[in-house]
Design a protein around this motif. Sequence first.
Motif, PDB file in Angstrom:
ATOM      1  N   SER A   1       0.831  -1.202   0.000  1.00 24.68           N
ATOM      2  CA  SER A   1       0.000   0.000   0.000  1.00 24.68           C
ATOM      3  C   SER A   1       0.870   1.260   0.000  1.00 24.68           C
ATOM      4  CB  SER A   1      -0.945  -0.009   1.198  1.00 24.68           C
ATOM      5  OG  SER A   1      -0.204   0.069   2.384  1.00 24.68           O
TER       6      SER A   1
ATOM      7  N   ALA B   1      -3.791   1.561  18.614  1.00 23.27           N
ATOM      8  CA  ALA B   1      -4.725   0.561  18.092  1.00 23.27           C
ATOM      9  C   ALA B   1      -4.171  -0.821  18.366  1.00 23.27           C
ATOM     10  CB  ALA B   1      -4.923   0.747  16.589  1.00 23.27           C
TER      11      ALA B   1
ATOM     12  N   PHE C   1      -4.878  -4.796  17.044  1.00 24.88           N
ATOM     13  CA  PHE C   1      -5.612  -5.583  16.052  1.00 24.88           C
ATOM     14  C   PHE C   1      -5.559  -7.057  16.425  1.00 24.88           C
ATOM     15  CE2 PHE C   1      -3.933  -1.814  13.848  1.00 24.88           C
ATOM     16  CZ  PHE C   1      -5.123  -1.236  13.440  1.00 24.88           C
TER      17      PHE C   1
ATOM     18  N   THR D   1      -8.249  -9.799  12.166  1.00 24.06           N
ATOM     19  CA  THR D   1      -8.422  -8.447  11.620  1.00 24.06           C
ATOM     20  C   THR D   1      -8.091  -8.451  10.133  1.00 24.06           C
ATOM     21  OG1 THR D   1      -7.648  -7.543  13.723  1.00 24.06           O
ATOM     22  CG2 THR D   1      -7.703  -6.036  11.856  1.00 24.06           C
ATOM     23  N   SER D   2      -8.901  -7.770   9.333  1.00 22.38           N
ATOM     24  CA  SER D   2      -8.589  -7.714   7.906  1.00 22.38           C
ATOM     25  C   SER D   2      -7.395  -6.786   7.686  1.00 22.38           C
ATOM     26  CB  SER D   2      -9.790  -7.216   7.114  1.00 22.38           C
ATOM     27  OG  SER D   2      -9.958  -5.828   7.323  1.00 22.38           O
TER      28      SER D   2
ATOM     29  N   SER E   1      -6.947  -4.785   5.367  1.00 23.05           N
ATOM     30  CA  SER E   1      -7.330  -3.442   4.929  1.00 23.05           C
ATOM     31  C   SER E   1      -7.573  -2.520   6.133  1.00 23.05           C
ATOM     32  CB  SER E   1      -8.560  -3.505   4.024  1.00 23.05           C
ATOM     33  OG  SER E   1      -9.609  -4.141   4.691  1.00 23.05           O
ATOM     34  N   ARG E   2      -8.012  -3.103   7.252  1.00 22.64           N
ATOM     35  CA  ARG E   2      -8.223  -2.252   8.442  1.00 22.64           C
ATOM     36  C   ARG E   2      -6.897  -1.716   8.969  1.00 22.64           C
ATOM     37  NH1 ARG E   2     -10.672  -4.371  13.619  1.00 22.64           N
ATOM     38  NH2 ARG E   2      -9.942  -2.396  14.440  1.00 22.64           N
ATOM     39  N   ILE E   3      -5.882  -2.581   8.976  1.00 18.84           N
ATOM     40  CA  ILE E   3      -4.557  -2.175   9.472  1.00 18.84           C
ATOM     41  C   ILE E   3      -3.953  -1.129   8.533  1.00 18.84           C
ATOM     42  CG2 ILE E   3      -2.250  -2.985  10.097  1.00 18.84           C
ATOM     43  CD1 ILE E   3      -3.521  -5.728  10.716  1.00 18.84           C
TER      44      ILE E   3
ATOM     45  N   GLU F   1      -5.535   0.844   6.510  1.00 20.17           N
ATOM     46  CA  GLU F   1      -6.312   2.076   6.644  1.00 20.17           C
ATOM     47  C   GLU F   1      -5.855   2.877   7.867  1.00 20.17           C
ATOM     48  OE1 GLU F   1     -10.976   2.729   7.298  1.00 20.17           O
ATOM     49  OE2 GLU F   1     -10.460   1.069   5.945  1.00 20.17           O
ATOM     50  N   PHE F   2      -5.619   2.164   8.974  1.00 21.66           N
ATOM     51  CA  PHE F   2      -5.159   2.828  10.188  1.00 21.66           C
ATOM     52  C   PHE F   2      -3.808   3.518   9.944  1.00 21.66           C
ATOM     53  CE2 PHE F   2      -2.136   2.415  13.713  1.00 21.66           C
ATOM     54  CZ  PHE F   2      -2.709   3.279  14.644  1.00 21.66           C
TER      55      PHE F   2
END
Lengths: 258, 133
Positions: B34, B113, B115, B119-120, B122-124, B126-127
């Motif tokens: 990413s 945060a 996780f 946890t997906s 994408s959530r990590i 995104e964070f």
Amino acid sequence: MSGSNPLTVPECPTIPSLLKEVRTGNMRAISRAISLLETNGPERKALLEGVEPFSGHAPIIGITGYPGAGKSTVIDQLITAYRSQGKKVGVLAVDISSSLTGGAILGDRIRMQHHSLDERVYIRSMGTRGHRGGLSMATRDAIHVLDAAGYDVVLVETIGMGQEEGEIARIAQTVVDVVAPGLGDDVQAMKAGILEVAHIVVVNKADHAGAHETLQSLREWVPEVLLATATTGEGIPSLVEAITRHQQSLEVEAPISG
Amino acid sequence: MTTATTPIRVLIGKVGLDGHDRGVKLVARALRDSGVEVIYTGLHQTPEQVVNIAIQEDVNAIGLSIHSGAHTSLFPRVLELLKTHHAEDIAVFGGGIIPSDDVGPLMETGVRALFPPGTSMSRIVEFVKGLPR
């Protein structure tokens, strides 16, 4: 958490105060300065003008060679050797950035981790960020920062993609090429590329089959070829001596040319 | 290159004695994909090492994976050391086996945060991408 959100208001010292801290060897300031130089923002010019007058003392040693040849492990051993001489050691380790996403896994320092608590060793990983030639755009700038911050020697590790790594020769005074046995015959050595600019070649993994044959075939092409096993430290004292000899030969040449 | 394209830099590693590094490697790779510059430290880091590396690498955040049960001491120690070095602006997040009862108290000490398993990615991602620069 503290009242004023420290994340939204990052520490933002003025360039003169940052430079002052760099000169005292403050690691946080050194890191910030290198980041600013990496972003190539408006601060770059003032920062460089601030460090360049204090730069030019530290020997710059480039370490190149194919991925997996053992560059980082050789550097780990060189750090130990220079620290035993009482020197402050700076390391810039360049890894490739993805051309698709700009992301990178910078993992060279895994091999150097027992130096991470030594206050007289600074290791910085850099992504190439689209720059070609084996280094990042800001590598040369970062060398000036470490030199001005009082590091006695700066080791620069290239990405190690082989034959297009000539840039290190323009930045480092001494270029060490780390090779491993079994990666091609002497025709590979005849090709233009890094061997042309290497002052010293280290045949690493000397305990592997074919190391002596590699040594022999390279001796026809490069003046200084050494055997080493970086994981054990064998051959590292000879490498340190060879680097010193090369540095001394430059000192002898310098007055004549300049 | 301009400031706008400067990648976020994140230290990813494991503190403590456990060797479960599959998850942390997946996170490192997802962040790389990413556009993040991931400084990967590998296994068995001490809080002191992590904080020194974070400072030398000028990272925006530290992400630690812990499966050893020592999270209640390791996270606070990292936060304390960051404070000592006036580097509290570096965000700390984590993952691994962290019982839900421990999450609240850890967040109160300043962990940004946590996780849990499952946890997906994408959530990590995104964070991390949402962290202030």
